[in-house]
Design an enzyme around this catalytic site. Structure first.
Site, PDB file in Angstrom:
ATOM      1  N   ARG A  39      13.973   1.373  10.857  1.00  0.00           N
ATOM      2  CA  ARG A  39      12.987   0.281  10.758  1.00  0.00           C
ATOM      3  C   ARG A  39      11.890   0.536  11.776  1.00  0.00           C
ATOM      4  O   ARG A  39      12.131   1.105  12.843  1.00  0.00           O
ATOM      5  CB  ARG A  39      13.658  -1.067  11.044  1.00  0.00           C
ATOM      6  CG  ARG A  39      14.618  -1.480   9.932  1.00  0.00           C
ATOM      7  CD  ARG A  39      15.296  -2.812  10.216  1.00  0.00           C
ATOM      8  NE  ARG A  39      16.387  -3.016   9.269  1.00  0.00           N
ATOM      9  CZ  ARG A  39      16.312  -3.787   8.175  1.00  0.00           C
ATOM     10  NH1 ARG A  39      15.200  -4.437   7.901  1.00  0.00           N
ATOM     11  NH2 ARG A  39      17.344  -3.916   7.370  1.00  0.00           N
ATOM     12  N   LYS A  67       0.832  -1.209   0.000  1.00  0.00           N
ATOM     13  CA  LYS A  67       0.000   0.000   0.000  1.00  0.00           C
ATOM     14  C   LYS A  67       0.867   1.260   0.000  1.00  0.00           C
ATOM     15  O   LYS A  67       0.670   2.165  -0.807  1.00  0.00           O
ATOM     16  CB  LYS A  67      -0.932   0.013   1.220  1.00  0.00           C
ATOM     17  CG  LYS A  67      -1.857  -1.187   1.309  1.00  0.00           C
ATOM     18  CD  LYS A  67      -2.767  -1.119   2.518  1.00  0.00           C
ATOM     19  CE  LYS A  67      -2.051  -1.145   3.867  1.00  0.00           C
ATOM     20  NZ  LYS A  67      -1.368  -2.418   4.173  1.00  0.00           N
ATOM     21  N   ARG A  69     -10.291   0.780   7.778  1.00  0.00           N
ATOM     22  CA  ARG A  69      -9.864  -0.557   8.208  1.00  0.00           C
ATOM     23  C   ARG A  69     -10.971  -1.290   8.938  1.00  0.00           C
ATOM     24  O   ARG A  69     -10.774  -2.450   9.323  1.00  0.00           O
ATOM     25  CB  ARG A  69      -8.675  -0.408   9.170  1.00  0.00           C
ATOM     26  CG  ARG A  69      -7.333  -0.780   8.554  1.00  0.00           C
ATOM     27  CD  ARG A  69      -6.299  -0.434   9.590  1.00  0.00           C
ATOM     28  NE  ARG A  69      -5.103  -1.185   9.475  1.00  0.00           N
ATOM     29  CZ  ARG A  69      -3.985  -0.707   8.904  1.00  0.00           C
ATOM     30  NH1 ARG A  69      -3.958   0.479   8.364  1.00  0.00           N
ATOM     31  NH2 ARG A  69      -2.899  -1.435   8.893  1.00  0.00           N
ATOM     32  N   ARG A  71      11.861  -4.713   5.606  1.00  0.00           N
ATOM     33  CA  ARG A  71      11.605  -3.337   5.134  1.00  0.00           C
ATOM     34  C   ARG A  71      12.349  -2.289   5.974  1.00  0.00           C
ATOM     35  O   ARG A  71      12.502  -2.433   7.174  1.00  0.00           O
ATOM     36  CB  ARG A  71      10.107  -3.086   5.254  1.00  0.00           C
ATOM     37  CG  ARG A  71       9.687  -1.668   5.095  1.00  0.00           C
ATOM     38  CD  ARG A  71       8.217  -1.538   5.104  1.00  0.00           C
ATOM     39  NE  ARG A  71       7.606  -1.941   6.357  1.00  0.00           N
ATOM     40  CZ  ARG A  71       6.295  -1.957   6.554  1.00  0.00           C
ATOM     41  NH1 ARG A  71       5.477  -1.618   5.584  1.00  0.00           N
ATOM     42  NH2 ARG A  71       5.808  -2.310   7.709  1.00  0.00           N
TER      43      ARG A  71
HETATM   44  P1  AP5 Z   1       0.187   0.851   8.682  1.00  0.00           P
HETATM   45  O1  AP5 Z   1       1.323   1.778   8.767  1.00  0.00           O
HETATM   46  O2  AP5 Z   1      -0.949   1.177   7.795  1.00  0.00           O
HETATM   47  O3  AP5 Z   1       0.771  -0.588   8.365  1.00  0.00           O
HETATM   48  P2  AP5 Z   1       0.150  -1.864   7.603  1.00  0.00           P
HETATM   49  O4  AP5 Z   1      -1.222  -1.773   7.104  1.00  0.00           O
HETATM   50  O5  AP5 Z   1       0.435  -2.994   8.520  1.00  0.00           O
HETATM   51  O6  AP5 Z   1       0.882  -1.864   6.299  1.00  0.00           O
HETATM   52  P3  AP5 Z   1       2.393  -1.781   6.065  1.00  0.00           P
HETATM   53  O7  AP5 Z   1       2.862  -0.379   6.103  1.00  0.00           O
HETATM   54  O8  AP5 Z   1       3.124  -2.753   6.948  1.00  0.00           O
HETATM   55  O9  AP5 Z   1       2.472  -2.426   4.623  1.00  0.00           O
HETATM   56  P4  AP5 Z   1       2.234  -1.809   3.188  1.00  0.00           P
HETATM   57  O10 AP5 Z   1       1.058  -2.486   2.575  1.00  0.00           O
HETATM   58  O11 AP5 Z   1       2.232  -0.315   3.193  1.00  0.00           O
HETATM   59  O12 AP5 Z   1       3.519  -2.380   2.484  1.00  0.00           O
HETATM   60  P5  AP5 Z   1       4.822  -1.643   1.929  1.00  0.00           P
HETATM   61  O13 AP5 Z   1       4.483  -0.845   0.728  1.00  0.00           O
HETATM   62  O14 AP5 Z   1       5.550  -0.934   3.035  1.00  0.00           O
HETATM   63  O15 AP5 Z   1      -0.421   0.601  10.139  1.00  0.00           O
HETATM   64  C1  AP5 Z   1       0.416   0.350  11.251  1.00  0.00           C
HETATM   65  C2  AP5 Z   1      -0.444   0.261  12.495  1.00  0.00           C
HETATM   66  O16 AP5 Z   1      -1.133   1.531  12.714  1.00  0.00           O
HETATM   67  C3  AP5 Z   1      -1.575  -0.772  12.443  1.00  0.00           C
HETATM   68  O17 AP5 Z   1      -1.116  -2.065  12.798  1.00  0.00           O
HETATM   69  C4  AP5 Z   1      -2.572  -0.174  13.446  1.00  0.00           C
HETATM   70  O18 AP5 Z   1      -2.182  -0.422  14.755  1.00  0.00           O
HETATM   71  C5  AP5 Z   1      -2.461   1.324  13.195  1.00  0.00           C
HETATM   72  N1  AP5 Z   1      -3.411   1.817  12.174  1.00  0.00           N
HETATM   73  C6  AP5 Z   1      -3.097   2.387  10.951  1.00  0.00           C
HETATM   74  N2  AP5 Z   1      -4.206   2.748  10.293  1.00  0.00           N
HETATM   75  C7  AP5 Z   1      -5.242   2.407  11.101  1.00  0.00           C
HETATM   76  C8  AP5 Z   1      -6.656   2.508  10.961  1.00  0.00           C
HETATM   77  N3  AP5 Z   1      -7.231   3.028   9.831  1.00  0.00           N
HETATM   78  N4  AP5 Z   1      -7.444   2.037  11.971  1.00  0.00           N
HETATM   79  C9  AP5 Z   1      -6.895   1.515  13.099  1.00  0.00           C
HETATM   80  N5  AP5 Z   1      -5.553   1.389  13.296  1.00  0.00           N
HETATM   81  C10 AP5 Z   1      -4.738   1.821  12.303  1.00  0.00           C
HETATM   82  O19 AP5 Z   1       5.668  -2.911   1.477  1.00  0.00           O
HETATM   83  C11 AP5 Z   1       6.276  -3.773   2.432  1.00  0.00           C
HETATM   84  C12 AP5 Z   1       7.668  -4.180   1.928  1.00  0.00           C
HETATM   85  O20 AP5 Z   1       7.510  -5.042   0.806  1.00  0.00           O
HETATM   86  C13 AP5 Z   1       8.502  -2.994   1.443  1.00  0.00           C
HETATM   87  O21 AP5 Z   1       9.833  -3.198   1.845  1.00  0.00           O
HETATM   88  C14 AP5 Z   1       8.392  -3.026  -0.075  1.00  0.00           C
HETATM   89  O22 AP5 Z   1       9.581  -2.573  -0.698  1.00  0.00           O
HETATM   90  C15 AP5 Z   1       8.152  -4.495  -0.347  1.00  0.00           C
HETATM   91  N6  AP5 Z   1       7.226  -4.672  -1.476  1.00  0.00           N
HETATM   92  C16 AP5 Z   1       6.101  -3.943  -1.748  1.00  0.00           C
HETATM   93  N7  AP5 Z   1       5.506  -4.405  -2.850  1.00  0.00           N
HETATM   94  C17 AP5 Z   1       6.251  -5.469  -3.278  1.00  0.00           C
HETATM   95  C18 AP5 Z   1       6.146  -6.379  -4.378  1.00  0.00           C
HETATM   96  N8  AP5 Z   1       5.155  -6.275  -5.268  1.00  0.00           N
HETATM   97  N9  AP5 Z   1       7.086  -7.331  -4.498  1.00  0.00           N
HETATM   98  C19 AP5 Z   1       8.105  -7.435  -3.605  1.00  0.00           C
HETATM   99  N10 AP5 Z   1       8.268  -6.578  -2.544  1.00  0.00           N
HETATM  100  C20 AP5 Z   1       7.346  -5.631  -2.383  1.00  0.00           C
END
Ligand code: AP5
Length: 229
Positions: free
Chosen positions: A171, A24, A99, A138
């Site tokens: 990180r 995302k 969410r 990441r």
């Molecule tokens: P938040 O920061 O939103 O984290 P998340 O949803 O867990 O998502 P991530 O940031 O971990 O993953 P992403 O999908 O963005 O992946 P990314 O692009 O970084 O939320 C954190 C916390 O905040 C929650 O747990 C909750 O407590 C709270 N929160 C937030 N919003 C909330 C809400 N609305 N309501 C309630 N609580 C809330 O990619 C990950 C890695 O994979 C990167 O290193 C990237 O380079 C790699 N990557 C990406 N795409 C690919 C691909 N296609 N192939 C290979 N590698 C890839």
């Protein structure tokens, strides 16, 4: 010329749905650069509140570290404040919001107040097992926030940010295997039902997010092109 095609007509609101690690944040930043949309990440807004030590941040900190969801009241207050900023008028990509069904209903009400609507809710489809590796590998540039990965997206020059030249990286505290599993559980229990919510409203799109980052970006770009006003 910056080599980037900024468009003047943009979708009002695009939602990226997907579990932790689905991409995302990676894709929202790419869409922001290419289309001039504004990335609104509730995760980033909450982490900023935690770092600033605000009342909301203090309430959110322990929940985030445990991998649970922060209360709808706190998230909605933070999101509404950010949506009121002038830069969001050119169109937004919601990253990590809504969410819960309660958040989705509150978003519908907020948008109705300003005559906006959701143009597309994109489900980034991935396999859970791969997400633990993605998230635990990441890291981001401490200066500009550009995202990298130990295996999948290294800087072109080791130790130097491609985007700003920064040399310090960080990180996230919740990026360990145990917390990622709790975050995946929270996604399936509370957020996955939104796929049906947006399907029923005719705005749901699906993208295979196990594909390469560039291929996912192309698929999302086609969706932006198809829905922009
Ligand atoms: P938040 O920061 O939103 O984290 P998340 O949803 O867990 O998502 P991530 O940031 O971990 O993953 P992403 O999908 O963005 O992946 P990314 O692009 O970084 O939320 C954190 C916390 O905040 C929650 O747990 C909750 O407590 C709270 N929160 C937030 N919003 C909330 C809400 N609305 N309501 C309630 N609580 C809330 O990619 C990950 C890695 O994979 C990167 O290193 C990237 O380079 C790699 N990557 C990406 N795409 C690919 C691909 N296609 N192939 C290979 N590698 C890839």
């Amino acid at each position: 010329m910056d080599g980037v095609s900024h468009v003047t007509t943009t979708p009002a609101v695009m939602i990226l749905l997907g579990p932790p690690g689905a991409g995302k944040g990676t894709q929202a930043r790419m869409l922001e650069e290419k289309y001039g949309l504004v990335q609104l990440s509730t995760g980033d807004l909450l982490r900023a509140a935690v770092a600033a030590g605000t009342e909301a941040g203090q309430a959110a900190k322990a929940v985030m570290e445990a991998g649970g969801l922060v209360s709808d009241d706190i998230v909605l207050a933070i999101l509404k404040d950010r949506m009121a900023d002038a830069d969001t008028q050119s169109g937004v990509i919601l990253d990590g919001f809504p969410r819960t069904t309660g958040q989705a209903e509150a978003l519908d009400a907020l948008l109705a107040e300003t005559g906006q609507k959701i143009d597309a809710a994109v489900s980034l489809e991935v396999e859970d097992e791969a997400m633990v590796e993605r998230v635990s590998g990441r890291y981001t540039c401490a200066a500009c926030g550009e995202g990298y990965h130990d295996t999948f997206k290294k800087p072109q020059v080791a130790g130097v940010c491609d985007k700003c030249g920064g040399t310090a990286f960080k990180r996230r505290a919740d990026d360990n295997a145990e917390t990622v599993r709790s975050r995946l559980d929270a996604y399936h229990a509370q957020t996955a039902p939104l796929i049906g919510y947006y399907d029923a409203r005719g705005v749901l799109r699906h993208v295979d997010a196990m594909a390469d980052i560039g291929d996912v970006a192309e698929a999302l770009g086609r969706i932006v092109d198809s829905v922009r006003h």
